[in-house]
Structure formats: C-alpha cells, structure tokens
Scaffold this motif. Structure first.
Motif: not given
Length: 989
Positions: A576, A608, A611, A648, A652, A656
């Motif tokens: 991330c 996030r 992560a 994600c 992302c 991630v």
C-alpha cells in the motif's frame, strides 16, 4: 502604539514532557462528543500517510462536530499533548503522521453549512470530500475549483493544509487563491474567523486587546520586519507551495491571515470551518493530446500553448505510459494516444462545444509549422476524455510497484519552476538522475502540471540500506539546489512536511527560515501543533517507514505464495502506498473497493487501513502496538468486516489484494485452535460437502422443509452461527444429475467445452446451467461435465480454511488435467468460482503447470461466445437490462466481453456503479455482518432496482448477488444470469 516584540523562533526539542495518557483518555471521553480511540489497532492504522514516514500517534479522536474538536484540543492542551489535524490522510510529505493526538475530521465533520450563490461562496466543515462537495453544489452551477488527482477522497481540510492544486489550477489557481475566510482555533484555545484585513478592521481587532489582537500585532510586525526578504526570495511562479505564505500578509495582498494559514499543514492552527470561493461550472470540454519526441521538447512547447488559455495543461512521458501498460491500467485510452514518446494533454473549457472546439483549432493552427508542432489527437467525446484523463490521474499508482522493477518512493515528487524554464529544468533533473544511478530506460517517469511548471515523479530510492538512505539524502540536497537555481520551489502542491522541511533554508535562506520559526511561535509557542513539520523539522531521513533498520518478521509457512511480492508476506503488507483510492464516498464510479468503508466510514475498514495494520503486524521497527503476529486481535477485528470482494485487486493502484491477505491471516489466526473459529466457517465453508451429501442421498426436499420451518430455521441458524437470513433452497435435481440423464444436443461443430459444475449452480440454481447448456449447444458447442463430485475450494478459501482448500483444489486440478492438457476450455458460470481458477489457484500453486493451463483456459460465458465462437450471433433480446457485475468478475475477468455480447443481442445494458452487492459469499451470512451487508446493498444496487421498470431485466451472474436481490429488493424482483437472459429467447423462438 507600544513596541511589539516578536517571539523567538520555535526550536525543535527531542525531550517532550511525559503525558498522562490514561487520564487524558478519561477526560476526552467525558468531554468530547466523538469517538476516542487510543487502542493499539487505531494507533497502528494512523501511523503513516502516503509518505516515506511513520510515527505512532498517541491516539485518535473522531469528533462529531467542529465544537467537539475544540473540546478535544482543550483536553490535549491540559495534558500537554501535541495535536495533528488529518483529512484524507493522502499527504506525500509526511504531514499526516506524528506522535500526537490525531483528529480525524472525515467521518462526521463533512457538511456544507451554507451556500451563497450570488456571492459564489459556501461554508463547509473540514472533513467534506472534494467530489462530494462538488456533487452537492451541482444544482447551483458552481464548484470549488482546485482538483487534485485524489479528488474522490481528499478532504477540504486536507487541501487547505497542503494548499492543494491539481490540474484545474491552470484555470482556478491553488487553494490559497480560493479561500474567503477560515474559522481557526489556536492551541491555547483562541478561536476566531480570519481573512483579508483592512486597516480599519485591523484597528478594530487591536482595540479588543485579546489573544487575537496580540497575534495580529505580531503578524504585522513580522510582515514589516521581513517584507523585503519575502518579496525578494519568494519565487514568482504559479506553483510555489513550499514554506509559509508570508507573502499573504503583504499590503498588496490585504494582510490576508486566512491565506497565510493555507498550506501550514496543521502546524499553526486547527481549521474548524472554511468559507470557500466558488467558480462557475464550464459545461463543455475538449481535449487535445499533443505527441512529441521526448518529454523535454514537450516541456519546451508549454510557453507557446499558455497564451491560448487552456483550463488544464498536463505532461506525461512514455515511461509512465509503459508503467500503466505493464499494470494493465487504462488500456483503451493508451491506444488512442497520438504518435510520440511524450504527450501534452491540453484541455479547453467553455459553455458550448463550438467554443471549445474553436479554441483547440486555434491552438493547432498556431503550432503548425513551428518548432513545437506536434502529432495530434483531438477529442470532444466526454467518455474518451475521461479515459485519457485517467492516464494522467493514475500517475502515482502507476509508478508504484511496477512489475519487475525496484520500488519507487516520494521525496522529490513535487518540484516546480516557471513554465518557460521547465524543459531545461527537466534536462537538469535527468542529469542528476544519471549521476546518482536512478536513471534508466524504465524510470523515473516524469509527468505533472506542465502548464504551471509542476513536475511529479517517483524515484527508485534504496530506502532499505544505510548506503541507500545516505544516497537518498545527498540526492535530495542536490535536487533542492537544482530547482532553486532555476528560481523554483521544492514543492508545487504536496507541501513540505518532513520530506522537504529540512531543505527550506536552501530555498528561502536562513533569515526567512528564522521568520518561519517566529511565525510558528506566534501561533504555537509551545510547539504542540504537528511538531517537526515545516518549522524546526525532523530530518528528511528520520522516522522512515522503512529505513536501514527495518527488519520485519516475514513468515515462511504461507498458503498463498505471493508471486508478485517475491514470495514475501512482509513485502505484500508493504504494498500500500497510501493514495487512499479505497476511501470512496458517494457512488463508486465503477469501482468496487472498499464496500465496508463505504458503509462505515472507518479508516480501519478501508483497504489502506487494513494494509497499515498488516504492515504494523510484521513489526519491522520493533515498536509496533500490533505485536502478536498471526494471533493479533487488532488485525482480526479489522479484517472481520472485509468482504473479500477482491475489488482492491484491480481498483487499488498498488494492487493490494486484501481478500488474499485476509484469508491468509484467518488461516493462521485459527490454526491449531479450531474451537475459536466461528461456527459459520464450518457451516458455510463445508457447504460443497453438504451439497454432495444432499444430492447423493436425494434428501433435498427434507432438508428444505426442515430449514424453512420457523422454529427449526431459528435453531439451524443459531447452531450454524449464521445471520438471520433465508437458508438457500437445495435443488431436487442437481445440474450434474440433469446432464447425466439427457441426450446431448447440437452438432458440436465448434468443439467440446467442459462446463464447470460449481457448488452454487449445481446444487441451488441448476436452471442457470441448463440455460447455458441450451445456449452453448445452439451456438455449436458440445458440452461435457465431470460426473464425479468436484469443487474449486472457494468456500474453504473464503472462510480461511486454506489447508482444506489446497487439498480440494489439488484434487480438482488433477481431475481436469487431461482436458486442459488437450487444449480444452473450461466454462465457469459462477464468477467467484471462475475467479478461483483464474486468480486464486495460480497464487496458491504458482509453479504448477496444470494450474497455469487451467488459468489460461478457463473462460466466462461471454468470453466463450465472443472470443472463441467466431461468427456467432446471439439470440436477439432487444430489451433493457441493468447489470450487477459480480465483484470477482470485476476484479479478475472484467465485463468487457459481456458488454459486447449483450450489445450483439440488442440489449440496452447499463452496468450499475453499485460496487459490491454486500452479500459477498459467506460474508452476509455471518452473524454480526448484517448491517454492513445490507448497507452496501442499499447504497446503489437496491434503490436502482426498485426504481427500474419491471420490464427491465436485472442481470446478476453471481449467486450471492441474486440472493441479495431476491431477499432485499422487494416487490418480487429477482436477478437472472446472462445465460438465462439469452436462452429464454431461444425458447421463445
């Protein structure tokens, strides 16, 4: 007037007084209307932003109102605790990480309090997200002008703190140019509105004799003492964001205290409210993309373009394009770029198509037969423009974690010069890259807001070794000298924070840095507001998130093999980069991640946030509050509400893959202690085995009757640890049984395809499989199917029972090996099971060639009928449909083939921008998840179905999606599979 003494500059101290944290927590809970979070998980979640830096906060306060934030600061002051205001947490220079009480405004303090259309202003709270602000302003024909690339998730408070800009600043300027007034709070408790101050207003303030008067007197004295240096040393360029805005105090700028405080990064005051200046929305746009031989000649052309007054002028080099190609980003837009290895994206705005097209043509005529003549692509289609604009906005994510490249980092990602010096500055910067060994054919890429001379890049710094960190420091010092030599700024929109605070003396000189310290002392003499940033800063190689001493625990007994991270879970947890795209607000705009954040607004429920917790779990610095490895309850609690939607994995920008991380963690968390597992893991995870028993002994009617008798139903869900939902009804005849008992149809001239009997289609919705068989045979395919019980292992994967999943999947791969080794295709009807073959299996068994073959030869129905059936014409449906695309299909297979097939069938299909349906396989059936499951569905999906005409089909290929729709949409609305939509027309014909 009495002589005003300026306070001595604030100097950094590394010996803060001890804080009675326990008593402070008690006081905060007693006096603050908000959420008080000093637990290890919250501290870990907020330990870093999007920068290279990490500092554990003392705790987090989430106020429900600005007044609650005032109370929180008062408590912090009583206990001597530093304070840090935080917006979207996307700062790239370390502004949003500190050992302080963090105030997170984004969850509750996000209202527009008033709008004055005539004055073109609005009053907002600092936590409102930019895109949400402009969405709410849409009916007024006005908007807030500056628009950073993080516009879907950055907050106005954060934009004020950083003095943000974005591409639209070409037209509207920086945030500092769009602020009318601010309501601010100093650490000592003084609260006041500020803005432009006439001499009469100044005299009135001074007569009051209060703290505000003292501050204003000292500010005027500071201005007078340093005015000459301010005028001499502040670069006269469009993008000077570095340092404090002392120039706003000059008489020619009307002693504007609000604009002084813009860009101060929470180091001077806490912003409680902001009155923003708005600009009219331009209804029409046109985009011209100009291609040049290299980025330097593209930059050289900028001065010739500026007189034509574009509303945005962005630069992109071929390295950024290559990075996006390697990561599969924006493929269609990249195909449409003109010839060249560097590009300028020139956008014009106006009130009519004719106006913007005329502006573009005048520009091209002016460039024709000059040294700046480019290759050209001209667009006035909003969809094409949005795709091309995404190429530029994807810059940060595209240049992070590029396959087969060293990691890249911020640091020198935001320098700025005058536009007419941009080309030469870029040449000098490239020479510096070469000198330090950072230059290569593949990086660093150069891109940014070229119309204002602002350059973005990420550099392959070695932040893992002592020598690498020392080289990073030397480069930063030399780069600072380079940009200052060009009359530029260390930062053009991201601010200084810790990345560049130490270098400000090279840009402004010692005397102005001394003035910055005195300004800090005027507002914050105790150095309690975000200490160590801008003024008296930490060193740029201090508090590194990685660094030479980063030594994470890196577990070896992994189920997934993390081939994209070198087999390292620690590297996966470090993937991330903090851009915050997972913090979506409002409609998802075609994005699935992160459904739980969209419902709860909790940082730890974003991709996030999770992560960050996993990064802290591997404890690379030895001081993490999350220090129990796979047994961490903090990580477990954060992952519990992850729907494992896989959104994600694609959405992302750093890819991630939280769904895989979640089930990996859960497998280890419960390993050796199955009694701690929720009972629902067994009830749902072993569903394939239960289904096999039900079909083998032909007891579906009995099971259905028992599970749907009210008293027994309640007992069943209680024993299974399930949410109070309908238990799916077993089919009396499975799909496998139906296929075994029928005579194949069709001529099979296209060959044989193996139809995968996934657990859900086979046991619960065999009518989907039957429709697919009819459709495939009509299309010329011979359909075969395994006769024995088979499973992809999905339910064991999704419940974190990975040992069982690997065994089940291995057995399945062996059974399918003869078919795939012969080149045969495998057709998946259930997206989640198809995604196992296409994604999960290769990451569980990355070196197994049969797994690779299965990955490459597994197709969706639409892929089979469009890509592998040349000349095929589907039945003509000629109707409307709204499509709920399954999360795993969105993330792994995509929906392009479906869209193509539906178009060929005459279906006017709208792909809903609804994100996850909320059921997400096992998630919605698990006790405690009901609110998030239904909340995700109610965001977009269910309201759109309820308002749709009853003649509009609701396409939902996923069993979960159809179940959620059937249970929650009401009015008897149900979803149907693509196979059913098309095959039903075969029956009619």
């Amino acid at each position: 007037m009495a002589t005003v003494e300026l306070p001595a500059p604030v100097r950094r101290t590394d010996r803060p007084e001890p804080i009675d944290v326990g008593s402070m927590i008690t006081a905060l809970r007693d006096r603050v209307d908000g959420e008080i979070r000093f637990d290890p998980g919250s501290r870990a979640t907020y330990a870093t932003d999007a920068s290279n830096f990490r500092q554990l906060p003392i705790g987090v306060v989430v106020p429900r109102t600005p007044e609650a934030a005032v109370a929180a600061v008062a408590v912090a002051r009583e206990f001597g605790a530093p304070v840090l205001s935080r917006g979207g947490g996307t700062s790239l220079a370390g502004q949003c990480t500190n050992t302080a009480v963090v105030i997170d405004w984004s969850k509750y303090c996000n209202r527009i309090e008033s709008v004055d259309q005539e004055a073109r202003t609005c009053l907002v709270q600092p936590g409102i997200v930019l895109d949400e602000l402009n969405r709410q302003l849409a009916d007024t024909g006005l908007r807030f002008g500056p628009e950073p690339a993080t516009h879907p998730n950055c907050t106005i408070g954060g934009m004020i703190g950083n003095n943000s800009c974005g591409a639209t600043a070409q037209r509207t300027g920086k945030v500092v140019d769009n602020i009318k007034r601010l309501e601010v709070l100093t650490y000592d408790g003084s609260r006041f509105w500020c803005g432009e101050t006439s001499d009469e207003e100044y005299a009135e303030i001074e007569r009051r004799g209060d703290t505000r008067a003292m501050i204003y007197r000292q500010l005027r004295r500071l201005r007078d003492e340093y005015a000459d240096e301010i005028r001499e040393r502040y670069p006269d360029i469009p993008r000077r964001v570095s340092g404090y805005n002392l120039d706003s105090l000059l008489p020619e700028h009307d002693f504007d205290v609000a604009r002084l405080l813009v860009g101060s990064e929470s180091t001077l005051v806490t912003v409680l409210r902001a009155e923003l200046e708005l600009v009219p929305v331009q209804s029409e746009r046109s985009l011209i993309v100009l291609g040049y031989p290299d980025i330097y000649r593209a930059a050289d052309a900028v001065p010739a373009i500026l007189p034509h007054e574009p509303v945005a002028l962005e630069g992109v080099d071929h390295k950024l394009i290559t990075d996006q190609q390697l990561k599969g980003l924006n493929p269609q837009a990249i195909k449409e770029l003109p010839e060249g290895t560097a590009f300028l994206m020139v956008q014009f705005g106006g009130d009519s198509t004719e106006e913007v097209d005329r502006q573009g043509k005048q520009l091209l005529e002016a460039l024709h037969e000059t040294e700046h003549e480019p290759d050209v692509a001209f667009y006035d289609d909003p969809d094409r423009e949005a795709e091309l604009w995404a190429v530029r906005e994807s810059g940060l994510g595209a240049t992070a974690h590029v396959p087969h490249r060293p990691d890249t980092f911020e640091g020198w990602e935001d320098s700025a010069v005058a536009p007419d010096r941009l080309g030469d500055y870029l040449r000098g910067l490239n020479r510096l890259y070469q000198e330090f060994g950072y230059a290569s054919e593949t990086g660093p890429s150069l891109y940014g807001h070229f119309g204002q001379g602002c350059v973005h890049t990420r550099i392959g710094f070695d932040l893992y070794t002592a020598d690498g960190v020392a080289t990073y420091r030397r480069f930063m010092e030399r780069a600072a000298d380079l940009v200052v030599g060009f009359g530029g700024s260390l930062s053009g929109e991201h601010g200084d924070g810790q990345s560049r605070g130490e270098l400000l003396g090279r840009m402004f000189g010692d005397r102005l840095v001394d003035a910055f310290g005195r300004l800090k002392a005027i507002f914050d003499p105790l150095d309690r507001m975000n200490p160590g940033k801008i003024t008296a800063p930490y060193r740029l190689d201090e508090n590194l998130r990685l660094g030479a001493d980063w030594a994470p625990w890196d577990p070896q007994d992994l189920y997934f093999k993390y081939p994209h991270d070198g087999g390292s879970f620690a590297e996966a947890a470090n993937r991330c980069v903090g851009v915050g795209k997972c913090r979506q607000h409002g409609n998802s705009g075609g994005q699935v991640m992160c459904p739980s954040y969209q419902v709860t607004g909790e940082e730890e429920h974003s991709t996030r946030g999770r992560a960050r917790l996993l990064f802290e779990m591997v404890n690379g610095h030895g001081d993490s509050p999350v220090d129990n490895g796979w047994r961490s309850d903090e990580v477990h609690d954060a992952l519990d509400l992850c729907l494992a939607c896989k959104g994600c994995k694609t959405d992302c920008p750093a890819n991630v893959d939280m769904a895989s991380y979640k089930v990996e963690f859960m497998a280890h968390y419960y390993r050796g202690r199955p009694w701690k597992r929720p009972r629902s893991d067994f009830a749902i995870g072993w569903m394939p085995a239960i289904g096999q028993l039900v079909s083998r002994f032909k007891i579906a009617p009995l099971v259905n009757r028992l599970s749907h008798t009210p008293g027994l139903h309640r007992l069943a869900i209680r024993l299974g640890g399930l949410a109070d939902r309908e238990i799916p009804i077993f089919a009396e005849q499975t799909l496998q049984q139906w296929v075994a008992g029928r005579t194949p149809g069709g001529d099979g001239h296209r060959g044989t395809v193996l139809l995968w009997p996934d657990t859900f289609t086979n046991n619960f919705h065999p009518e989907v499989g039957k429709a697919a068989v009819r459709l495939l045979e009509d299309a010329g395919w011979r359909v075969t199917m395994p006769e024995q019980p088979v499973c992809c292992g999905l339910t064991w994967i999704s419940t974190g029972q990975l040992g069982v999943a690997r065994r089940v999947l291995s057995r399945t791969v062996r059974q399918l090996a003869p078919h795939v080794r012969a080149g045969g295709l495998v057709l998946g009807l259930e997206p989640s099971c198809t995604a196992v073959f296409r994604s999960d299996a290769p990451e569980l068994f990355p070196t197994d060639r049969d797994v690779r073959r299965l990955r490459d030869q597994t197709v969706t129905l639409a892929e089979l009928l469009t890509e592998h059936s040349p000349g095929y014409q589907p039945p003509q449906v000629d109707g409307k449909a709204i499509a709920q695309v399954h999360c795993h299909q969105h993330a792994v297979m995509g929906w392009d083939a479906d869209q193509k097939l539906l178009q060929a069938a005459g279906v006017d299909a709208e792909q809903l921008e609804s994100g996850c349906c909320g059921l997400a396989g096992n998630f919605g059936f698990e006790r405690g998840h009901e609110a998030v499951s239904e909340g995700a569905a109610e965001r977009v999906l269910l309201p759109r179905i309820r308002e749709a005409d009853t003649m509009t089909a609701v396409l939902a290929d996923g069993f979960s999606c159809r179940t959620q729709i059937s249970e929650l949409a009401g009015n008897g609305r149900t979803g149907i599979h693509l196979a059913q939509l098309l095959a039903d027309r075969l029956i009619e014909e």
